[in-house]
Design an enzyme around this catalytic site. Structure first.
Site, PDB file in Angstrom:
ATOM      1  N   LYS A 198       1.308   0.521   0.475  1.00  0.00           N
ATOM      2  CA  LYS A 198       1.871  -0.238  -0.285  1.00  0.00           C
ATOM      3  C   LYS A 198       2.391   0.567  -1.609  1.00  0.00           C
ATOM      4  CE  LYS A 198       0.479  -4.788   0.867  1.00  0.00           C
ATOM      5  NZ  LYS A 198      -0.139  -5.930   0.602  1.00  0.00           N
ATOM      6  N   ASP A 244       4.229 -10.608  -1.458  1.00  0.00           N
ATOM      7  CA  ASP A 244       3.089 -11.242  -1.630  1.00  0.00           C
ATOM      8  C   ASP A 244       3.074 -11.998  -2.820  1.00  0.00           C
ATOM      9  OD1 ASP A 244       1.590  -9.874   0.505  1.00  0.00           O
ATOM     10  OD2 ASP A 244       1.220  -7.879  -0.602  1.00  0.00           O
TER      11      ASP A 244
END
Length: 282
Positions: free
Chosen positions: A76, A113
């Site tokens: 990420k 997210d």
């Protein structure tokens, strides 16, 4: 999707999730279910075991059939130098879980997210809270803090194990403009009395807290989905408290990814949830 939009995306039919380890990922189940629901018969979604060292080479091999990528740990942050642009949301936590390849060949990163967490909470009627507690201080905790920045009007208390972790959470609080205070993990039982508790710790970490769940708990967002339910979530539910799971987060962040990668607005989560249930039974 309109006929015009479908034609524009006709050559971009591949997507995948990357990470290490990746075999456990449920992203293919979710994305493929969405494609079936949307009638995108020519689209495929796979998963690839890719670590940080292999990521640049993977990007180099991509052709113009690719629409996007989902990223899990440990990629990420490693992906950011490979991108042409990242969204404000992804920048806020220095984490990208979604890459979209545009028609002009640019690589654009985003983080679904954070809005996924907000959407999962809103689905359960939690639009705003006065205060909240976070259990843990890892990478997921920073995303939780960013989500709380959108719905929490007061203080967030983070229960952490070390001063180093506490320092990191203070930095995230300043960056995200959230009022954050630190508490020792030894006092984590106190967190269970907050109107919203977000558990971001690894499996087993909160099991001991299941024994001290209050008589009338409010809301617990436990970001785990394997194993599920956690002991804390099971006890919380038994006592009548609201429980939001990692499955809820998984679905909502995937809905946003599908919308971005395919260009189809308002993707429904129904087919995704149905596919998850069938996968569990299978």
């Amino acid at each position: 999707m309109s006929d015009t939009a479908h034609m524009e995306r006709a050559g971009r039919r591949r997507a995948a999730v990357l990470g290490s380890p990746i075999a456990h990922s449920l992203s293919p189940v979710l994305h493929r279910a969405a494609y079936r629901e949307l009638g995108l018969v020519d689209w495929s979604y796979d998963r690839f075991e890719v670590d940080e060292a292999a990521l640049p080479g993977f990007f180099e091999r991509l052709d113009d059939t690719w629409a996007g990528l989902s990223l899990t740990m440990p990629l990420k942050r490693a992906v950011i130098p490979l991108l042409d642009e990242i969204s404000e949301t992804a920048t806020s936590v220095e984490a990208v879980n979604t890459v979209v390849f545009t028609e002009d060949g640019r690589r654009v990163g985003d983080n679904t997210d954070i809005p996924g967490m907000v959407a999962a909470l809103r689905e359960r009627g939690i639009e705003q809270v006065d205060t909240a507690a976070i259990l843990g201080a890892g990478a997921t905790a920073s995303s939780a803090l960013a989500a709380l920045a959108r719905i929490c009007t007061g203080e967030v208390v983070a229960y952490v194990r070390s001063e180093a972790r506490a320092a990191e959470m203070r930095q995230w609080g300043e960056r995200l403009e959230v009022e954050v205070s630190m508490a020792d993990w030894a006092d984590a039982a106190e967190a269970l009395n907050f109107p919203l508790v977000v558990a971001t710790t690894p499996a087993g970490t909160t099991d001991a807290l299941a024994r001290v769940v209050p008589e009338k708990p409010a809301a617990l967002f436990d970001v785990l989905y394997d194993p599920w339910p956690t002991e804390l979530a099971a006890r919380w539910s038994m006592t009548g408290g609201a429980v939001i799971s990692g499955f809820d987060l998984l679905v909502h962040q995937a809905v946003l990814q599908v919308e971005q990668m395919t260009g189809c607005p308002s993707v429904s989560s129904t087919a995704m949830r149905r596919a998850l249930r069938l996968n569990e039974k299978g």
